[in-house]
Design a protein around this motif. Structure first.
Motif, PDB file in Angstrom:
ATOM      1  N   VAL A  20      30.697  35.162  43.369  1.00 10.20           N
ATOM      2  CA  VAL A  20      31.137  33.943  42.668  1.00 10.20           C
ATOM      3  C   VAL A  20      31.758  34.298  41.317  1.00 10.20           C
ATOM      4  O   VAL A  20      32.796  33.740  40.924  1.00 10.20           O
ATOM      5  CB  VAL A  20      29.942  32.980  42.485  1.00 10.20           C
ATOM      6  N   THR A  21      31.123  35.245  40.615  1.00  3.67           N
ATOM      7  CA  THR A  21      31.654  35.658  39.308  1.00  3.67           C
ATOM      8  C   THR A  21      33.048  36.252  39.440  1.00  3.67           C
ATOM      9  O   THR A  21      33.966  35.934  38.660  1.00  3.67           O
ATOM     10  CB  THR A  21      30.704  36.683  38.665  1.00  3.67           C
ATOM     11  N   TYR A  65      35.185  35.696  41.818  1.00  3.07           N
ATOM     12  CA  TYR A  65      36.117  34.641  42.229  1.00  3.07           C
ATOM     13  C   TYR A  65      36.561  33.807  41.030  1.00  3.07           C
ATOM     14  O   TYR A  65      37.746  33.479  40.875  1.00  3.07           O
ATOM     15  CB  TYR A  65      35.432  33.771  43.283  1.00  3.07           C
ATOM     16  N   ARG A  66      35.625  33.484  40.147  1.00  2.37           N
ATOM     17  CA  ARG A  66      35.946  32.689  38.971  1.00  2.37           C
ATOM     18  C   ARG A  66      36.865  33.460  38.028  1.00  2.37           C
ATOM     19  O   ARG A  66      37.764  32.871  37.391  1.00  2.37           O
ATOM     20  CB  ARG A  66      34.669  32.283  38.256  1.00  2.37           C
ATOM     21  N   LYS A  67      36.637  34.764  37.887  1.00  6.14           N
ATOM     22  CA  LYS A  67      37.513  35.567  37.030  1.00  6.14           C
ATOM     23  C   LYS A  67      38.933  35.579  37.561  1.00  6.14           C
ATOM     24  O   LYS A  67      39.912  35.522  36.787  1.00  6.14           O
ATOM     25  CB  LYS A  67      36.976  36.999  36.943  1.00  6.14           C
ATOM     26  N   LYS A  68      39.082  35.633  38.859  1.00  3.18           N
ATOM     27  CA  LYS A  68      40.416  35.598  39.453  1.00  3.18           C
ATOM     28  C   LYS A  68      41.098  34.258  39.197  1.00  3.18           C
ATOM     29  O   LYS A  68      42.305  34.185  38.938  1.00  3.18           O
ATOM     30  CB  LYS A  68      40.314  35.866  40.962  1.00  3.18           C
ATOM     31  N   LEU A  69      40.301  33.159  39.261  1.00  2.00           N
ATOM     32  CA  LEU A  69      40.860  31.843  38.996  1.00  2.00           C
ATOM     33  C   LEU A  69      41.342  31.718  37.547  1.00  2.00           C
ATOM     34  O   LEU A  69      42.392  31.131  37.259  1.00  2.00           O
ATOM     35  CB  LEU A  69      39.827  30.757  39.298  1.00  2.00           C
ATOM     36  N   VAL A  70      40.539  32.278  36.624  1.00  2.00           N
ATOM     37  CA  VAL A  70      40.903  32.233  35.194  1.00  2.00           C
ATOM     38  C   VAL A  70      42.200  32.999  34.950  1.00  2.00           C
ATOM     39  O   VAL A  70      43.102  32.539  34.215  1.00  2.00           O
ATOM     40  CB  VAL A  70      39.767  32.799  34.333  1.00  2.00           C
ATOM     41  N   LYS A  71      42.341  34.161  35.541  1.00  2.00           N
ATOM     42  CA  LYS A  71      43.540  34.967  35.378  1.00  2.00           C
ATOM     43  C   LYS A  71      44.760  34.268  35.969  1.00  2.00           C
ATOM     44  O   LYS A  71      45.882  34.395  35.474  1.00  2.00           O
ATOM     45  CB  LYS A  71      43.361  36.334  36.027  1.00  2.00           C
TER      46      LYS A  71
END
Length: 280
Positions: A270-271, A273-279
């Motif tokens: 999950v972490t 995945y969220r980092k990819k969304l932020v980028k």
């Protein structure tokens, strides 16, 4: 299983198909072992109770782990021929000049070694021989019998393998040194009833200074010899029938580990995945 029926005020039990006897001996010499063997060729009348009520003959005699400092002697082989008994005895199978296998030898009524099983899990930090290169089941005249030695009974990886090969009974020569004290003996004696109930097969465990046990397929202790008990004899009648089965928790445990692993990895996934969304 136990099938009592009341007749004339007495309880009668279904006659066993296999009768084993054992003697608790700790590092005996050959003369001591031979002398005590003569005392258990038949079941004493005072021991003919419960399952052994109508039995007198002994089919197999078991001596503990390390009853011999080497391979079976001619004296023991001659005893088997003379008394027409099978004997399972713990000893050493030499391996080169310095190593050996901790081995249970099966001697037939002809005085020949017809089967042998090496200890699969030698005790850590002890001089206990090398691990068994393979495990096999003894195809005895009474059915398929798995033989494991002492510490082996504590490892499902060892006993599961014997049961998967079709074992209908387990015989366990054991060395529990008297100096280890009562607590160790009592703790170790809890293993056999659990294993018997798990697999649904009888277990006969003969320990050097106790606690020896004859356990039925439901995990009930039908016979025992105490600690301390040098020279004590134990007699056990078993009904060797269906082969055992490995309990389903072996597969369920693997499934539980897999599911637990998914839960452990989920936060990391999950972490990321969220980092990819932020980028993005």
């Amino acid at each position: 299983m136990l099938f009592p029926a009341i007749s004339g005020g007495r309880f009668w039990f279904k006659k066993p198909t296999f009768v084993a006897a054992g003697i608790q001996l700790e590092f005996p010499d050959n003369n001591q072992a031979r002398k005590l063997l003569q005392t258990i060729t038949t079941i004493p009348e005072r021991k003919r109770t419960g399952w052994l009520l109508e039995s007198a003959n002994v089919d197999v005699v078991v001596l503990p782990e390390y009853s011999l400092d080497g391979e079976p002697t001619e004296s023991l082989k001659e005893w088997c021929r003379t008394n027409q008994k099978f004997l399972i005895v713990g000893g050493k199978q030499p391996l080169g000049d310095t190593n050996y296998y901790n081995t249970a030898f099966v001697i037939s009524t002809n005085g020949e070694v017809v089967f042998r099983q090496v200890k699969s899990v030698p005790i850590q930090f002890f001089k206990d021989g090398l691990p068994a290169p393979e495990q096999k089941v003894w195809d005895s005249p009474w059915g398929k019998i798995g033989i494991c030695i002492c510490y082996d009974l504590s490892y499902t990886g060892v006993t599961d393998a014997l049961v998967r090969q079709g074992s209908q009974m387990l015989i366990v020569p054991t060395m529990d040194v008297a100096d280890w004290g009562p607590h160790q003996h009592e703790l170790h004696a809890r293993i056999a009833p659990v294993r018997a109930a798990e697999y649904g097969i009888p277990i006969f465990r003969v320990a050097s200074s106790g606690i020896s046990q004859g356990v039925d397929r439901s995990g009930g202790v039908q016979a025992s010899a105490p600690f301390p008990g040098e020279g004590e004899a134990i007699f056990f009648g078993a009904r060797i029938g269906e082969k055992g089965s490995v309990p389903p928790d072996r597969l369920l445990a693997r499934l539980c580990v897999f599911i637990t692993g998914l839960f452990v990895l989920r936060p990391f996934a999950v972490t990321l995945y969220r980092k990819k969304l932020v980028k993005a």
